[in-house]
Design a protein around this motif. Structure first.
Motif, PDB file in Angstrom:
ATOM      1  N   LEU A   1     101.654  21.244  62.630  1.00  0.00           N
ATOM      2  CA  LEU A   1     100.615  20.884  63.592  1.00  0.00           C
ATOM      3  C   LEU A   1      99.823  22.102  64.075  1.00  0.00           C
ATOM      4  CD1 LEU A   1     102.639  18.279  65.678  1.00  0.00           C
ATOM      5  CD2 LEU A   1     100.709  17.792  64.174  1.00  0.00           C
ATOM      6  N   LYS A   2     100.415  23.271  63.929  1.00  0.00           N
ATOM      7  CA  LYS A   2      99.725  24.507  64.324  1.00  0.00           C
ATOM      8  C   LYS A   2      98.988  25.146  63.149  1.00  0.00           C
ATOM      9  CE  LYS A   2     103.037  25.626  68.005  1.00  0.00           C
ATOM     10  NZ  LYS A   2     104.088  26.577  68.466  1.00  0.00           N
ATOM     11  N   SER A   3      99.099  24.527  61.985  1.00  0.00           N
ATOM     12  CA  SER A   3      98.449  25.061  60.791  1.00  0.00           C
ATOM     13  C   SER A   3      96.927  24.960  60.902  1.00  0.00           C
ATOM     14  CB  SER A   3      98.932  24.288  59.562  1.00  0.00           C
ATOM     15  OG  SER A   3      98.177  24.633  58.426  1.00  0.00           O
ATOM     16  N   LYS A   4      96.245  25.751  60.112  1.00  0.00           N
ATOM     17  CA  LYS A   4      94.785  25.682  60.063  1.00  0.00           C
ATOM     18  C   LYS A   4      94.314  24.745  58.949  1.00  0.00           C
ATOM     19  CE  LYS A   4      93.974  30.277  62.011  1.00  0.00           C
ATOM     20  NZ  LYS A   4      93.338  31.610  61.805  1.00  0.00           N
ATOM     21  N   LYS A   5      95.282  24.243  58.185  1.00  0.00           N
ATOM     22  CA  LYS A   5      94.928  23.361  57.079  1.00  0.00           C
ATOM     23  C   LYS A   5      95.013  21.908  57.539  1.00  0.00           C
ATOM     24  CE  LYS A   5      96.435  26.583  53.503  1.00  0.00           C
ATOM     25  NZ  LYS A   5      97.352  26.811  52.359  1.00  0.00           N
ATOM     26  N   LYS A   6      93.940  21.182  57.306  1.00  0.00           N
ATOM     27  CA  LYS A   6      93.812  19.807  57.795  1.00  0.00           C
ATOM     28  C   LYS A   6      94.925  18.906  57.270  1.00  0.00           C
ATOM     29  CE  LYS A   6      90.503  17.404  56.046  1.00  0.00           C
ATOM     30  NZ  LYS A   6      89.135  16.945  55.696  1.00  0.00           N
ATOM     31  N   TYR A   7      95.228  19.004  55.981  1.00  0.00           N
ATOM     32  CA  TYR A   7      96.212  18.095  55.397  1.00  0.00           C
ATOM     33  C   TYR A   7      97.615  18.346  55.944  1.00  0.00           C
ATOM     34  CZ  TYR A   7      98.251  21.505  52.130  1.00  0.00           C
ATOM     35  OH  TYR A   7      98.917  22.582  51.578  1.00  0.00           O
ATOM     36  N   LEU A   8      97.911  19.597  56.306  1.00  0.00           N
ATOM     37  CA  LEU A   8      99.219  19.922  56.876  1.00  0.00           C
ATOM     38  C   LEU A   8      99.343  19.376  58.298  1.00  0.00           C
ATOM     39  CD1 LEU A   8      99.826  23.594  55.637  1.00  0.00           C
ATOM     40  CD2 LEU A   8     100.879  21.483  54.802  1.00  0.00           C
ATOM     41  N   ILE A   9      98.251  19.445  59.050  1.00  0.00           N
ATOM     42  CA  ILE A   9      98.250  18.896  60.406  1.00  0.00           C
ATOM     43  C   ILE A   9      98.472  17.381  60.349  1.00  0.00           C
ATOM     44  CG2 ILE A   9      96.861  18.522  62.483  1.00  0.00           C
ATOM     45  CD1 ILE A   9      95.409  21.163  61.808  1.00  0.00           C
ATOM     46  N   CYS A  10      97.780  16.724  59.426  1.00  0.00           N
ATOM     47  CA  CYS A  10      97.945  15.269  59.263  1.00  0.00           C
ATOM     48  C   CYS A  10      99.373  14.932  58.834  1.00  0.00           C
ATOM     49  CB  CYS A  10      96.951  14.738  58.237  1.00  0.00           C
ATOM     50  SG  CYS A  10      95.242  14.700  58.827  1.00  0.00           S
ATOM     51  N   LEU A  11      99.974  15.793  58.016  1.00  0.00           N
ATOM     52  CA  LEU A  11     101.351  15.583  57.584  1.00  0.00           C
ATOM     53  C   LEU A  11     102.296  15.673  58.777  1.00  0.00           C
ATOM     54  CD1 LEU A  11     103.396  15.156  55.320  1.00  0.00           C
ATOM     55  CD2 LEU A  11     103.410  17.646  54.946  1.00  0.00           C
ATOM     56  N   GLY A  12     102.037  16.638  59.661  1.00  0.00           N
ATOM     57  CA  GLY A  12     102.851  16.780  60.870  1.00  0.00           C
ATOM     58  C   GLY A  12     102.757  15.544  61.750  1.00  0.00           C
ATOM     59  N   MET A  13     101.539  15.000  61.884  1.00  0.00           N
ATOM     60  CA  MET A  13     101.361  13.767  62.669  1.00  0.00           C
ATOM     61  C   MET A  13     102.106  12.606  62.019  1.00  0.00           C
ATOM     62  SD  MET A  13      97.391  13.829  63.867  1.00  0.00           S
ATOM     63  CE  MET A  13      96.589  15.324  64.449  1.00  0.00           C
ATOM     64  N   TYR A  14     102.084  12.577  60.702  1.00  0.00           N
ATOM     65  CA  TYR A  14     102.788  11.512  59.978  1.00  0.00           C
ATOM     66  C   TYR A  14     104.289  11.563  60.267  1.00  0.00           C
ATOM     67  CZ  TYR A  14     105.302   9.336  56.133  1.00  0.00           C
ATOM     68  OH  TYR A  14     106.193   8.602  55.397  1.00  0.00           O
ATOM     69  N   HIS A  15     104.860  12.767  60.314  1.00  0.00           N
ATOM     70  CA  HIS A  15     106.287  12.909  60.618  1.00  0.00           C
ATOM     71  C   HIS A  15     106.610  12.279  61.973  1.00  0.00           C
ATOM     72  CE1 HIS A  15     106.585  16.758  57.930  1.00  0.00           C
ATOM     73  NE2 HIS A  15     106.528  15.642  57.225  1.00  0.00           N
ATOM     74  N   LEU A  16     105.803  12.595  62.982  1.00  0.00           N
ATOM     75  CA  LEU A  16     106.038  12.067  64.321  1.00  0.00           C
ATOM     76  C   LEU A  16     105.896  10.552  64.350  1.00  0.00           C
ATOM     77  CD1 LEU A  16     104.063  14.698  66.442  1.00  0.00           C
ATOM     78  CD2 LEU A  16     106.514  14.650  65.974  1.00  0.00           C
ATOM     79  N   GLU A  17     104.870  10.060  63.665  1.00  0.00           N
ATOM     80  CA  GLU A  17     104.613   8.620  63.646  1.00  0.00           C
ATOM     81  C   GLU A  17     105.726   7.872  62.915  1.00  0.00           C
ATOM     82  OE1 GLU A  17     101.273   5.545  61.819  1.00  0.00           O
ATOM     83  OE2 GLU A  17     100.739   7.640  62.171  1.00  0.00           O
ATOM     84  N   ALA A  18     106.113   8.389  61.735  1.00  0.00           N
ATOM     85  CA  ALA A  18     107.124   7.710  60.925  1.00  0.00           C
ATOM     86  C   ALA A  18     108.474   7.669  61.627  1.00  0.00           C
ATOM     87  CB  ALA A  18     107.258   8.414  59.572  1.00  0.00           C
ATOM     88  N   LEU A  19     108.785   8.728  62.371  1.00  0.00           N
ATOM     89  CA  LEU A  19     110.070   8.797  63.074  1.00  0.00           C
ATOM     90  C   LEU A  19     109.990   8.245  64.499  1.00  0.00           C
ATOM     91  CD1 LEU A  19     111.177  12.346  61.877  1.00  0.00           C
ATOM     92  CD2 LEU A  19     112.302  10.184  61.314  1.00  0.00           C
ATOM     93  N   GLU A  20     108.759   7.873  64.908  1.00  0.00           N
ATOM     94  CA  GLU A  20     108.553   7.399  66.279  1.00  0.00           C
ATOM     95  C   GLU A  20     109.076   8.425  67.275  1.00  0.00           C
ATOM     96  OE1 GLU A  20     110.555   3.602  66.127  1.00  0.00           O
ATOM     97  OE2 GLU A  20     108.697   2.584  65.607  1.00  0.00           O
TER      98      GLU A  20
END
Length: 350
Positions: free
Chosen positions: A120-139
């Motif tokens: 989520l602290k990355s400067k790369k858009k796809y990595l930030i979205c991946l971090g959000m996905y982790h939080l969402e998938a695990l609730e």
């Protein structure tokens, strides 16, 4: 002189391609060497995590087991953390029952929340979205504060992902979308509706305000939600959007009229038919087949006598058959095109 420069350029290009090929071959070779090791870790992770999920929930005991397991695998490697994280998410999403607390504890004990935060602290858009996905998938609600800053991000993808993640983490935040200023991609709409379906969210308190929004995306989503919740308090407001300049909004209205069974729109839809594009015309025929009376029957039958798009004509045949299964028994018997369509409607394989 020119020949000399050409020779140099060709030599450089050949060297570049040879180097590139060598790197690809080396990477492929190293990958094949690593595959057995990766597969071993995957197998161990599957067995270990499954046993943890189904064990009695004793935090001290689980923490000890996890620390011991970390020593058995190359856990500090990013690929290894990725395997563990993906398996936790898989178990969380596929096992029945409430394993949220267990999966969150395992996630934290493997120190994977820090891994997600680094994304989520990355400067790369796809990595930030991946971090959000982790939080969402695990609730994983504890991570919401790391998502909130992206609500006002200038990047549309990150902005949209942040809203969807927060809604998933805190369903009451569905009303956040009421003030969403940007257009929502189709994938975003689908994600919102999936969240609503999966979490069985209550009707948003301000749902009637959604279809008054200045944002066409919110109007469209509001109409979808009204249809889903069978919200009939604002049927006239929904029908009024048939005058919208946005054809996608008009499409949602046509679908909602069918799903909410708004009978008094029959005449309006018939009058609207010629003003619409092909997609909306087909949707109007679908809706008239569900809510239409004899007036709709006559209107659709009239279409079959005209030179119109074959897909629309086929849908007209389908709609008439749905409204009146006996309609075509003694009609259009001299029209080969219609007869063929009738057969196709009755026997789709034809």
């Amino acid at each position: 002189m020119e020949h000399y420069f050409i020779s140099i350029i060709l030599s450089v290009l050949i060297l570049f391609f040879l180097t590139l090929i060598s790197i690809l071959i080396l990477n492929r070779f190293l990958y094949h060497l690593a595959v057995p090791k990766i597969n071993i870790v995957k197998t161990k992770a599957d067995d270990f995590l499954t046993s943890l999920v189904f064990s009695s929930y004793d935090e001290a005991e689980l923490a000890t087991k996890i620390n011991d397991f970390k020593k058995e695998i190359p856990f500090k490697k990013k690929w290894c953390k990725k395997i563990i994280l993906n398996r936790i998410i898989f178990l969380k999403r596929n096992l029945k029952g409430d394993i949220t607390n267990t999966s969150h504890f395992i996630y934290e004990q493997f120190d994977l929340f820090n891994h997600t935060r680094s994304l989520l602290k990355s400067k790369k858009k796809y990595l930030i979205c991946l971090g959000m996905y982790h939080l969402e998938a695990l609730e994983y609600n504890k991570g919401k504060n790391y998502v909130i800053p992206f609500l006002n991000h200038k990047n549309r993808t990150l902005n949209s992902s942040a809203y969807l993640t927060l809604i998933s983490l805190e369903p009451d935040n569905l009303n956040l979308l009421l003030d969403y200023p940007k257009s929502i991609f189709l994938a975003g709409e689908i994600n919102v509706m999936n969240i609503v379906h999966q979490k069985k969210l209550p009707i948003p308190i301000k749902l009637k305000d959604w279809i008054q929004s200045k944002n066409p995306s919110i109007v469209k989503l509001g109409i979808k939600l009204m249809a889903y919740y069978n919200y009939t308090n604002e049927t006239q407001a929904i029908v009024n959007h048939l005058k919208s300049v946005d054809e996608k909004i008009r499409h949602e209205v046509i679908v909602a009229v069918r799903q909410l069974f708004i009978l008094d729109t029959e005449k309006i839809l018939i009058e609207q038919f010629d003003k619409e594009d092909k997609k909306n015309k087909i949707e109007i025929l679908n809706t008239l087949a569900s809510i239409g009376s004899e007036e709709s029957e006559q209107f659709i039958a009239g279409l079959l006598t005209k030179s119109i798009d074959s897909d629309i004509k086929l849908k007209a045949v389908y709609s008439l058959s749905k409204m009146n299964s006996a309609y075509f028994e003694n009609k259009f018997i001299e029209n080969p095109e219609i007869i063929k369509m009738i057969k196709h409607v009755k026997i789709p394989s034809i």
